[in-house]
Write an enzyme that holds these catalytic residues in place. Sequence first.
Site, PDB file in Angstrom:
ATOM      1  CG  ASN A  95      -0.513  -0.021   2.628  1.00 13.25           C
ATOM      2  OD1 ASN A  95       0.732  -0.559   2.716  1.00 13.25           O
ATOM      3  ND2 ASN A  95      -1.019   0.402   3.632  1.00 13.25           N
ATOM      4  CG  ASP A 152      -2.129  -4.648   5.299  1.00 14.10           C
ATOM      5  OD1 ASP A 152      -3.129  -4.790   5.956  1.00 14.10           O
ATOM      6  OD2 ASP A 152      -1.100  -4.027   5.661  1.00 14.10           O
ATOM      7  CG  ASP A 302       0.377  -3.718  10.714  1.00 11.81           C
ATOM      8  OD1 ASP A 302       0.666  -2.975   9.760  1.00 11.81           O
ATOM      9  OD2 ASP A 302      -0.835  -3.554  11.159  1.00 11.81           O
TER      10      ASP A 302
HETATM   11 ZN   LIG Z   1      -3.564  -4.260   7.856  1.00 11.02          ZN
END
Ligand SMILES: [Zn+2]
Length: 422
Positions: A95, A152, A302
């Site tokens: 992303n 994501d 993350d």
């Molecule tokens: Zn995510």
Amino acid sequence: MPALLIKNGLAVDPVRGEARLDLLLEGGRVARLSPRIPPPRGAAVFDAAGLWVFPGFIDVHVHAREPGAEGSETIATAAEAAAAGGVTSVLLMPNTSPAMAAPALLRRYAARAAAAPVNVYFSAAATSGRAGAAPAPLAALKRAGARAFTDDGAALPPRLLPELIRRAAALGVPLLDHPEDFALTGRGVCHPRAAARLGLPPIPDRAEWLAVLRGALAAAGAGPLHLQHLSLAASLAALRLAKRAGWPVTGETCPHYFALSERDIRRDDANFKMKPPLRSEADRLAVVKALADGTLDIIATDHAPHAAALKAGGFRRAPFGVVGLETLAPLCVTELALKRAVTRPRLAALLSGNPARLLGLRRKGSLAPGSDADVTVLDPRRARPVPPLFASRSANSPFVGRRLAGWPVLTVVGGRVVHAAR
Ligand SMILES: [Zn+2]
């Protein structure tokens, strides 16, 4: 490159368990793992007495912000943060801006990342342009080097999910989903209880667990699906049942979901704002249990860097996400291993063995002879507070000042020392 002998450490392997062993790295591989190895001529020797020696950690969920947000992070600074954090391989999320959705773009950045001190793998968007309307050119993206497909930051659209699962399975590339029903999240920014306390819009739990149910059901009929950043007892119950039914689903969580709950959010501090949000204490305990009993397969960070100015806007305006690469190891050691909630070999599976299997990295995830010489050495004895500055370009961590043990003292990638600290 000279051979490296790591002596006297507690070697921890996901399959073979743990024992006091010497580890000899030679020619980019693990040459030997046995008691009392005499140093070969010219070898460097590292005394790991009292330290824990793991197969290199593989983080399957990292945002390096390049291209598009280089003020927050770059591939180079994310790789430095990984090395400092004991992470020897990272999987970058697509992303970016533009999104990693075109083979030419992927090739360009993969070539650039080859100079990084750690192994940098790329995921590519699962849908065309990461726009959620049609599948991306998955075969071409695989040829360009994509190690996984995911949208994501956005969820895979339920309408396309069965087809995406089938196509990714046919290519032998893992498909990763950010399970969230964005219509249910709406403008929400945190857990309903924290939201009530701070006068903010809430994110309902079902925004996650409904998407987890949809994903598990789709995988049952079509092929493997990996569920990212699971944070709820309800999601873990669903994952547990899906696995019991033999459905090909796997799941990851992140350190903040076992180390924090919504109760830790005491003021309008956006360094506690991430997606999914910090949940209840009962959810936190369910995450710890699922890590111990094998329901969860992977701990990923993350890692989501944001420049300080972006996070200064408070919960309502700031972007979601926290940095994580450099606090991964001490959070796992302090909150899981030293509290005896999760065994060290299980931790090796969660941080290395299972991520290697997900990404199809056959020579990684183990200390067995013949494996790649990727090694992470941790010091469980000395505790220190999380510093306010990181190797990462950003410092948006909710853990700054928290006293943790288990910091990485040696990171080795392909036999080369990329981080050392005592
Ligand atoms: Zn995510």
